[in-house]
Design a protein around this motif. Structure first.
Motif, PDB file in Angstrom:
ATOM      1  N   PHE A  86      48.026  45.857  62.349  1.00 46.89           N
ATOM      2  CA  PHE A  86      48.618  45.171  61.201  1.00 46.89           C
ATOM      3  C   PHE A  86      49.215  46.180  60.226  1.00 46.89           C
ATOM      4  N   LEU A  97      50.407  35.891  54.377  1.00 39.19           N
ATOM      5  CA  LEU A  97      49.744  36.837  55.268  1.00 39.19           C
ATOM      6  C   LEU A  97      48.330  37.047  54.734  1.00 39.19           C
ATOM      7  N   ASN A  98      47.436  36.177  55.131  1.00 38.06           N
ATOM      8  CA  ASN A  98      46.105  36.232  54.534  1.00 38.06           C
ATOM      9  C   ASN A  98      45.036  35.696  55.482  1.00 38.06           C
ATOM     10  N   TYR A 120      52.638  36.372  62.175  1.00 33.94           N
ATOM     11  CA  TYR A 120      53.130  37.723  61.877  1.00 33.94           C
ATOM     12  C   TYR A 120      52.617  38.734  62.906  1.00 33.94           C
ATOM     13  N   VAL A 128      41.844  41.654  63.165  1.00 31.44           N
ATOM     14  CA  VAL A 128      41.756  41.032  61.840  1.00 31.44           C
ATOM     15  C   VAL A 128      40.486  40.189  61.729  1.00 31.44           C
ATOM     16  N   VAL A 166      41.903  31.706  58.342  1.00 32.19           N
ATOM     17  CA  VAL A 166      43.097  32.509  58.597  1.00 32.19           C
ATOM     18  C   VAL A 166      44.327  31.623  58.427  1.00 32.19           C
ATOM     19  N   LEU A 174      49.810  34.614  58.839  1.00 33.42           N
ATOM     20  CA  LEU A 174      49.271  35.848  59.396  1.00 33.42           C
ATOM     21  C   LEU A 174      49.245  35.782  60.918  1.00 33.42           C
TER      22      LEU A 174
END
Length: 268
Positions: A211, A102-103, A121, A131, A114, A118
């Protein structure tokens, strides 16, 4: 390095050491790396990432054209916001395969990344826009450049910009970039700037909070990934983003999330 620059850098380092308890040097001090140098540093870091597929398995745009078209459409819409400072940055976004990660992160000069973990998710295009707005802000507000300058020193970064850095140094800096930690103020600034960017788009301008809300609902607040550090905690960040959206008076109505599932299906 000339004597004038050496003196300025020495004074900067000493000042940060002596007065760190009273002020944040990373935020208040002069930035030695110019926007043009940030672009060159970002290009070199991007080349290092692309040359290391074992560590950074970047998806090839020619193999996933529909996925990149979708992602770049979001990215470009955010960048058309009047709140973006550095239109001259060669803004680009890449997808890194890693479903357990998740980054997301941004290099100086507008180079963003990305992870598929992520993307999968998140629940909607709005969420991803929030994001991406946050990551754009870290580059646009020069957070990435400031933190890297503080962590590695201006002299090393400038030597890399001038082509005097080694592959090993670039590799170490690229690795550090993935987990670059920002101050409480920088994270809050990026959250709030995301709201400003998205206020000029069709997206829910407070989407950056989704998030954190999901992490809290699932009891994962203690595992917040490095790209959105725990300063402040997720609950505080939801509150700050909501306050900023109310202050701006922007649209917080969500988009239909249906197309986002199609995007996820385009990924490996």
């Amino acid at each position: 390095m000339n004597n004038k620059f050496s003196f300025r850098f020495f004074f900067y380092a000493i000042s940060c050491s002596l007065f760190i308890a009273f002020s944040s040097c990373e935020e208040d001090s002069a930035l030695f790396i110019s926007p043009e140098q940030q672009i060159e540093l970002g290009r070199q870091l991007d080349s290092t990432i692309m040359a290391s597929p074992g560590e950074y398995p970047v998806l090839d745009a020619s193999e996933y054209p529909e996925a990149y078209d979708y992602l770049e459409g979001i990215f470009d819409e955010i960048l058309r916001s009047n709140a973006v400072r550095y239109e001259e940055f060669p803004w680009q976004i890449r997808i890194i395969e890693g479903d357990e990660t998740l980054n997301a992160f941004a290099a100086p000069g507008g180079f963003a990344y990305v992870y598929t973990g992520l993307i999968k998710y998140l629940d909607s295009e709005d969420d991803l826009a929030g994001v991406l707005g946050h990551e754009i802000a870290h580059a646009d507000l020069e957070h990435s450049a400031r933190q890297m300058e503080r962590q590695y020193g201006a002299s090393l970064l400038l030597s890399i910009v001038l082509g005097d850095g080694t592959a090993q140094q670039l590799g170490q800096i690229a690795t550090g970039l993935v987990g670059l930690k920002f101050s409480r103020n920088f994270e809050r600034n990026a959250d709030e700037k995301s709201v400003e960017y998205l206020s000029d788009t069709r997206y829910n301008c407070a989407a950056a909070r989704s998030f954190f809300q999901k992490l809290e609902e699932e009891g994962q607040a203690g595992g917040t990934p490095e790209f959105l550090s725990t300063h402040p905690d997720p609950g505080s960040r939801v509150e700050n983003i909501t306050e900023k959206a109310n202050a701006v008076g922007c649209d917080t109505d969500p988009l239909d999330p249906a197309s986002y599932d199609d995007f996820k299906a385009m990924l490996p």
